[in-house]
Motif scaffolding. Structure first.
Motif, PDB file in Angstrom:
ATOM      1  N   UNK A   4      59.967  23.776   3.870  1.00 19.42           N
ATOM      2  CA  UNK A   4      60.733  25.319   4.229  1.00 19.42           C
ATOM      3  C   UNK A   4      60.064  26.437   3.336  1.00 19.42           C
ATOM      4  N   UNK A   5      60.067  27.836   4.448  1.00 20.00           N
ATOM      5  CA  UNK A   5      59.379  28.840   3.810  1.00 20.00           C
ATOM      6  C   UNK A   5      61.283  29.792   4.103  1.00 20.00           C
ATOM      7  N   UNK A   6      60.964  30.896   3.126  1.00 21.85           N
ATOM      8  CA  UNK A   6      61.915  31.721   3.371  1.00 21.85           C
ATOM      9  C   UNK A   6      61.709  32.893   2.651  1.00 21.85           C
ATOM     10  N   UNK A  57      68.154  23.812   6.018  1.00 17.78           N
ATOM     11  CA  UNK A  57      68.240  25.223   5.796  1.00 17.78           C
ATOM     12  C   UNK A  57      68.034  25.922   6.538  1.00 17.78           C
ATOM     13  N   UNK A  58      67.641  26.178   7.716  1.00 18.76           N
ATOM     14  CA  UNK A  58      67.591  27.214   8.174  1.00 18.76           C
ATOM     15  C   UNK A  58      68.782  27.733   8.458  1.00 18.76           C
ATOM     16  N   UNK A  59      68.883  28.919   8.351  1.00 18.74           N
ATOM     17  CA  UNK A  59      69.403  29.644   8.061  1.00 18.74           C
ATOM     18  C   UNK A  59      69.817  31.427   6.901  1.00 18.74           C
ATOM     19  N   UNK A  60      71.144  32.246   7.199  1.00 16.08           N
ATOM     20  CA  UNK A  60      70.993  32.773   6.077  1.00 16.08           C
ATOM     21  C   UNK A  60      71.465  32.782   4.526  1.00 16.08           C
ATOM     22  N   UNK A  63      65.735  30.994   5.369  1.00 12.20           N
ATOM     23  CA  UNK A  63      65.126  30.219   5.298  1.00 12.20           C
ATOM     24  C   UNK A  63      64.599  30.386   6.660  1.00 12.20           C
ATOM     25  N   UNK A  64      63.751  29.317   6.634  1.00 11.90           N
ATOM     26  CA  UNK A  64      63.487  28.144   7.775  1.00 11.90           C
ATOM     27  C   UNK A  64      62.740  27.026   7.146  1.00 11.90           C
ATOM     28  N   UNK A  70      58.155  25.384   0.115  1.00 17.41           N
ATOM     29  CA  UNK A  70      58.762  24.412  -0.313  1.00 17.41           C
ATOM     30  C   UNK A  70      59.316  22.957   0.181  1.00 17.41           C
ATOM     31  N   UNK A  71      59.294  22.233  -0.941  1.00 24.15           N
ATOM     32  CA  UNK A  71      59.632  20.862   0.022  1.00 24.15           C
ATOM     33  C   UNK A  71      61.057  20.878   0.373  1.00 24.15           C
ATOM     34  N   UNK A  72      61.884  20.180   1.183  1.00 25.58           N
ATOM     35  CA  UNK A  72      62.749  19.818   2.116  1.00 25.58           C
ATOM     36  C   UNK A  72      63.092  18.898   1.845  1.00 25.58           C
ATOM     37  N   UNK A  73      63.887  18.107   0.347  1.00 24.93           N
ATOM     38  CA  UNK A  73      63.626  16.976   0.556  1.00 24.93           C
ATOM     39  C   UNK A  73      65.653  16.434   0.869  1.00 24.93           C
ATOM     40  N   UNK A  74      66.344  16.965   1.791  1.00 34.53           N
ATOM     41  CA  UNK A  74      67.082  16.761   2.665  1.00 34.53           C
ATOM     42  C   UNK A  74      68.334  17.747   1.606  1.00 34.53           C
TER      43      UNK A  74
END
Length: 198
Positions: free
Chosen positions: A87-89, A45-48, A80-81, A119-123
């Motif tokens: 994940x934090x954004x 999910x990292x990116x703008x 987001x990173x 929050x949580x990265x669920x894929x």
């Protein structure tokens, strides 16, 4: 006697190879590798991102009989990173609103937000809590009135294409002593969102 001794010597000689080197050998303990940390399958999910949203808002005030509800919509942009499972954004968001207030000649015209979400990265799914600063602009009896407040909420985002996600948010806003009037305003908004990732 010689014959007996020879047979015994032959028996010992035949058995010797099966014992040779076995006295010091013990079964080796199995090697257990440390488990790798779990990482949800799916995208990074990292990116703008940039996107648009459309929703509905409900306004309540500390003034008896003054409230309202109506549609709102706008644009958002953020970054987001992805740390693997977390994940934090951050995000900037602007809503134009069409919410007339009952009981006074006035309306809520816009809400802007400076947002932190985590929050949580669920894929392919991002489930998060969010909060930050909010800025609301209103028109009361022909005069533009604005103030700062805060908001808290929850949201979910789902990847539906390589660079496109859809999601939804529920946000609660609080504006205390709005523009020094002594009146408090709170607002709850629900919005559907679509975002383009890059």
């Amino acid at each position: 006697m010689k014959k007996t001794f020879s047979i015994a010597a032959l028996a010992i000689a035949a058995a010797a190879p099966s014992f040779a080197g076995n006295a010091d050998l013990a079964p080796a303990d199995p090697v257990v590798a440390a488990p790798a940390p779990y990482v949800a399958p799916g995208r990074d999910w990292t990116g703008g991102s940039v996107g648009a949203h459309l929703g509905y808002g409900s306004i309540d005030t500390s003034v008896n009989g003054v409230d309202g509800d109506g549609f709102l919509g706008g644009v958002h942009a953020g970054y987001d990173y992805d740390f693997g499972n977390f994940i934090v954004g951050g995000e900037l968001e602007y809503d134009a609103a069409d919410i007339d207030l009952n009981g006074v000649p006035g309306s809520v015209d816009s809400i802007a937000r400076l947002k932190l979400r985590a929050g949580a990265d669920l894929g392919n799914t991002f489930l998060y809590g969010t909060g930050g600063a909010a800025y609301a602009e209103t028109e009361i009896a022909g005069t533009n009135v604005s103030d700062n407040g805060y908001f808290l909420g929850v949201g979910v985002e789902q990847m539906v294409r390589e660079n496109i996600s859809v999601g939804g948010e529920v946000l609660y806003h609080q504006f205390d002593d709005f523009d020094g009037s002594g009146d408090d305003i709170d607002a709850t908004t629900v919005a559907a969102r679509v975002s383009f990732k890059f």
